[in-house]
Scaffold this motif. Structure first.
Motif, short mmCIF file in Angstrom:
data_model
loop_
_atom_site.label_atom_id
_atom_site.label_comp_id
_atom_site.label_asym_id
_atom_site.label_seq_id
_atom_site.Cartn_x
_atom_site.Cartn_y
_atom_site.Cartn_z
N ILE A 226 -40.43 18.06 12.38
CA ILE A 226 -39.66 19.14 11.74
C ILE A 226 -38.87 18.58 10.55
CG2 ILE A 226 -38.06 21.07 12.08
CD1 ILE A 226 -38.64 20.90 15.10
N LEU A 227 -38.30 17.38 10.70
CA LEU A 227 -37.55 16.78 9.58
C LEU A 227 -38.48 16.50 8.41
CD1 LEU A 227 -35.07 14.21 11.20
CD2 LEU A 227 -34.50 16.34 10.03
N ARG A 228 -39.67 16.03 8.71
CA ARG A 228 -40.63 15.77 7.64
C ARG A 228 -40.96 17.07 6.91
NH1 ARG A 228 -46.19 14.46 7.65
NH2 ARG A 228 -46.25 16.45 8.70
N GLY A 229 -41.08 18.17 7.68
CA GLY A 229 -41.30 19.49 7.08
C GLY A 229 -40.18 19.88 6.13
N ASP A 230 -38.97 19.38 6.40
CA ASP A 230 -37.81 19.65 5.52
C ASP A 230 -37.82 18.72 4.31
OD1 ASP A 230 -36.74 21.57 7.15
OD2 ASP A 230 -34.83 20.56 7.51
N GLY A 231 -38.74 17.76 4.27
CA GLY A 231 -38.83 16.86 3.11
C GLY A 231 -38.24 15.47 3.35
N TYR A 232 -37.71 15.20 4.54
CA TYR A 232 -37.15 13.86 4.81
C TYR A 232 -38.27 12.83 4.86
CZ TYR A 232 -32.58 15.80 5.78
OH TYR A 232 -31.37 16.42 5.63
N LYS A 233 -37.92 11.59 4.53
CA LYS A 233 -38.91 10.50 4.57
C LYS A 233 -38.82 9.77 5.91
CE LYS A 233 -39.33 7.88 0.89
NZ LYS A 233 -38.86 7.02 -0.23
N ILE A 234 -39.74 10.09 6.82
CA ILE A 234 -39.76 9.40 8.12
C ILE A 234 -40.47 8.07 7.88
CG2 ILE A 234 -40.36 9.56 10.58
CD1 ILE A 234 -38.67 11.97 9.56
N VAL A 235 -39.75 6.96 8.03
CA VAL A 235 -40.36 5.66 7.69
C VAL A 235 -40.63 4.78 8.92
CG1 VAL A 235 -39.44 5.59 5.34
CG2 VAL A 235 -38.09 4.61 7.21
N ALA A 236 -40.11 5.17 10.08
CA ALA A 236 -40.38 4.36 11.28
C ALA A 236 -40.31 5.23 12.52
CB ALA A 236 -39.36 3.23 11.38
N MET A 237 -41.20 4.92 13.47
CA MET A 237 -41.18 5.60 14.78
C MET A 237 -41.61 4.61 15.84
SD MET A 237 -42.46 9.50 14.49
CE MET A 237 -41.50 9.93 15.94
N SER A 238 -41.17 4.88 17.09
CA SER A 238 -41.59 3.97 18.16
C SER A 238 -41.76 4.73 19.46
CB SER A 238 -40.54 2.87 18.36
OG SER A 238 -39.35 3.43 18.84
N ASP A 239 -42.53 4.12 20.38
CA ASP A 239 -42.55 4.59 21.77
C ASP A 239 -42.16 3.40 22.64
OD1 ASP A 239 -44.78 3.00 22.05
OD2 ASP A 239 -46.21 4.65 22.00
N SER A 240 -42.40 3.50 23.94
CA SER A 240 -41.89 2.44 24.83
C SER A 240 -42.53 1.07 24.53
CB SER A 240 -42.12 2.81 26.29
OG SER A 240 -43.49 3.03 26.50
N LYS A 241 -43.70 1.07 23.89
CA LYS A 241 -44.40 -0.20 23.63
C LYS A 241 -44.01 -0.84 22.30
CE LYS A 241 -48.41 1.37 26.23
NZ LYS A 241 -48.60 2.81 25.93
N GLY A 242 -43.22 -0.15 21.47
CA GLY A 242 -42.84 -0.69 20.16
C GLY A 242 -43.11 0.33 19.08
N GLY A 243 -42.90 -0.08 17.82
CA GLY A 243 -43.03 0.90 16.75
C GLY A 243 -43.65 0.35 15.50
N VAL A 244 -43.67 1.19 14.46
CA VAL A 244 -44.18 0.79 13.15
C VAL A 244 -43.22 1.25 12.07
CG1 VAL A 244 -46.65 0.69 13.65
CG2 VAL A 244 -45.60 2.89 13.07
N TYR A 245 -43.30 0.53 10.92
CA TYR A 245 -42.43 0.82 9.78
C TYR A 245 -43.27 0.82 8.52
CZ TYR A 245 -38.83 -0.18 6.22
OH TYR A 245 -38.02 -0.15 5.13
N SER A 246 -43.09 1.82 7.69
CA SER A 246 -43.74 1.83 6.37
C SER A 246 -43.00 2.83 5.49
CB SER A 246 -45.21 2.25 6.51
OG SER A 246 -45.68 2.65 5.24
N GLU A 247 -42.80 2.46 4.24
CA GLU A 247 -42.14 3.38 3.28
C GLU A 247 -42.99 4.63 3.10
OE1 GLU A 247 -39.31 3.56 1.44
OE2 GLU A 247 -38.54 1.91 2.69
N ASN A 248 -44.31 4.50 3.37
CA ASN A 248 -45.21 5.66 3.20
C ASN A 248 -45.88 6.01 4.52
OD1 ASN A 248 -44.90 5.80 0.30
ND2 ASN A 248 -45.95 3.81 0.31
N LEU A 249 -45.08 6.15 5.57
CA LEU A 249 -45.65 6.42 6.89
C LEU A 249 -46.31 7.81 6.91
CD1 LEU A 249 -45.81 5.19 9.74
CD2 LEU A 249 -43.67 6.35 10.28
N ASN A 250 -47.56 7.82 7.38
CA ASN A 250 -48.30 9.09 7.47
C ASN A 250 -48.22 9.55 8.93
OD1 ASN A 250 -50.35 10.94 7.99
ND2 ASN A 250 -51.67 10.13 6.36
N LEU A 251 -47.43 10.62 9.17
CA LEU A 251 -47.18 11.04 10.57
C LEU A 251 -48.44 11.52 11.28
CD1 LEU A 251 -43.76 12.94 10.81
CD2 LEU A 251 -44.28 10.57 11.34
N GLU A 252 -49.31 12.24 10.55
CA GLU A 252 -50.55 12.73 11.19
C GLU A 252 -51.38 11.54 11.68
OE1 GLU A 252 -49.56 14.18 8.25
OE2 GLU A 252 -48.90 15.96 9.36
N ALA A 253 -51.52 10.53 10.77
CA ALA A 253 -52.31 9.35 11.14
C ALA A 253 -51.65 8.63 12.31
CB ALA A 253 -52.42 8.42 9.93
#
Ligand code: NAD
Length: 407
Positions: A226-253
């Motif tokens: 939802i935040l991405r839909g508002d135009g925010y730049k989501i650059v990192a996400m994680s689950d219990s096993k760890g996460g990823v970081y990228s200035e150009n994170l593609n949420l769908e991918a």
């Protein structure tokens, strides 16, 4: 770790001092109205009986029926349910819904139970507490390791004992059992309404604002989308096993990769990060949306975010909270940020007691102004007393409870 109920009482004392709370009301608020402690004997699949310990803490009902989840976990304790029921009182009062504070739990590792054992345990728990719950008395809901299906068993058992329907006695039910449209995304959506208001106050522009989200479940997953839909730049996400970081994170991918591989890590074009590293990334907004006690005195000085939006319950320890305040970090407290969940449980209750069915559009048309008003009132309280947002939420909530207790 401190006793959670002692922490809750420290927060109560702090708010009481700032608002000059009537000393008799202050004294009364140090104790839950009632705590039920019950044995829950369950016939296991092998024919033997195993006895579990269950609790239900009803903290305060000045504003309305007690409201709060039921947790199935090995760490459930009397002090934990008392503290959680106190925090539910604060959360409901912060967003001004006519509900009090309650919480329940059973000491159990539910993963070790078969589905039929789980059902029998849930039904016996209700048999033990049913005279003290109901749509006008105390309204349980899901919490850790309890689900809409379990709520359905509980309501069914309750209505059998009661002898008539009372669907508003338990919320968080499946839609087919009387649950509300929109509940799945309500907590995240409520958090986004709060972020939008905060952005106006702080002058944040979505396209220039980076966000890291810890947790990709019901709350973190929807919040990021939802935040991405508002135009925010989501650059990192994680689950219990760890996460990823990228200035150009593609949420769908990212979500596709997690579905295919079971993990978010090793996504092309991103850098793997641990959950600890995610918290320390150079982002504008950090959204802890997984577990409690993530920001502690050990990592707090490495946090670079200017804003923390607490979507998880209790992600910041009290010591770390104090240091964040000194470091000038704006923390939107859990009792406000994630209250869209309980507000929508309240909407489920309203629909059940009035025998109505609202669409998702109708639910969010009610949730949005409720969250915005709560945010504005907490912000005003912060300005009035020159305090942080968490203390402001507690002051605002306890003002409401206290004013009703005087009558
Ligand atoms: P969930 O079970 O759907 O998702 C939890 C997520 O956290 C998963 O992605 C999981 O992989 C991740 N996770 C687990 N352990 C982790 C760890 N050690 N480090 C990083 N990530 C980890 O849960 P949820 O419903 O999204 O709830 C998340 C938080 O929000 C909890 O604190 C919950 O109490 C709180 N909350 C939820 C709601 C709601 O409506 N679901 C309402 C209010 C508060």
């Amino acid at each position: 770790m401190n006793n959670p109920f002692e922490n809750a009482l420290v927060q109560l004392d702090k708010a009481a001092k700032i608002m000059n709370l009537d000393k008799n009301i202050h004294e009364t608020l140090k104790y839950p109205d009632r705590v039920l402690m019950v044995s829950v004997p369950v016939q296991m699949d092998n024919g033997e009986t195993k006895v579990f310990s269950g609790f239900r803490s009803q903290y305060n009902n000045a504003l309305g029926p007690y409201k709060g989840g039921i947790r199935y976990h090995q760490n459930v304790s009397l002090d934990e349910v008392k503290a959680l029921s106190f925090w539910m009182m604060v959360k409901c009062a912060t967003v001004n819904i006519p509900m009090g504070g309650g919480k329940g739990g059973i000491i159990v590792n539910s993963k070790e139970l078969s589905e039929s054992e789980l059902e029998r345990m849930s039904r016996v728990y209700i048999q033990k507490i049913w005279r003290n719950i109901g749509s006008q008395i105390d309204v349980p809901a899901p919490d850790m390791y309890t689900t809409p299906k379990i709520m359905g068993w509980m309501l069914n058992e309750f209505e059998k004992l009661l002898g008539h329907a009372d669907p508003g006695a338990i919320t968080g039910k499946a839609i087919a059992d009387g649950g509300s449209a929109g509940r799945e995304t309500a907590t995240a959506q409520g958090g986004v309404y709060v972020v939008r208001e905060l952005a106006k106050k702080l002058g944040l522009k979505p396209a220039e604002t980076t966000v890291a989200v810890q947790g990709m479940g019901n709350v973190g997953g929807f919040m990021a989308k939802i935040l991405r839909g508002d135009g925010y730049k989501i650059v990192a996400m994680s689950d219990s096993k760890g996460g990823v970081y990228s200035e150009n994170l593609n949420l769908e991918a990212l979500f596709k990769h997690k579905e295919e591989t079971g993990s978010v890590q090793n996504l092309e074009g991103t850098q793997n990060v641990t959950n600890a590293e995610l918290l320390e990334l150079p982002v504008d907004i950090l959204v802890p949306a997984a577990m409690e006690n993530q920001i502690t005195k050990d990592n707090v000085n490495k946090i670079k975010a200017k804003v923390i939006v607490e979507m998880a319950n209790g992600p910041t320890t009290p010591e770390a909270d104090e240091i964040l305040k000194q470091n000038g970090v704006v923390v939107v407290p859990d009792v406000l940020a994630n209250a869209g969940g309980v507000a929508t449980s309240y909407f489920e209750w309203v629909q059940n007691v009035k025998n109505e069915k609202w669409t998702e559009v109708e639910v969010f048309a009610k949730l949005e102004p409720l969250m915005i008003k709560a945010f504005d009132e907490v912000w005003e309280t912060k300005e009035k007393y020159s305090i942080d947002l968490r203390t402001a939420a507690f002051v605002k909530a306890i003002e409401r409870v206290a004013s009703k207790m005087k009558h």
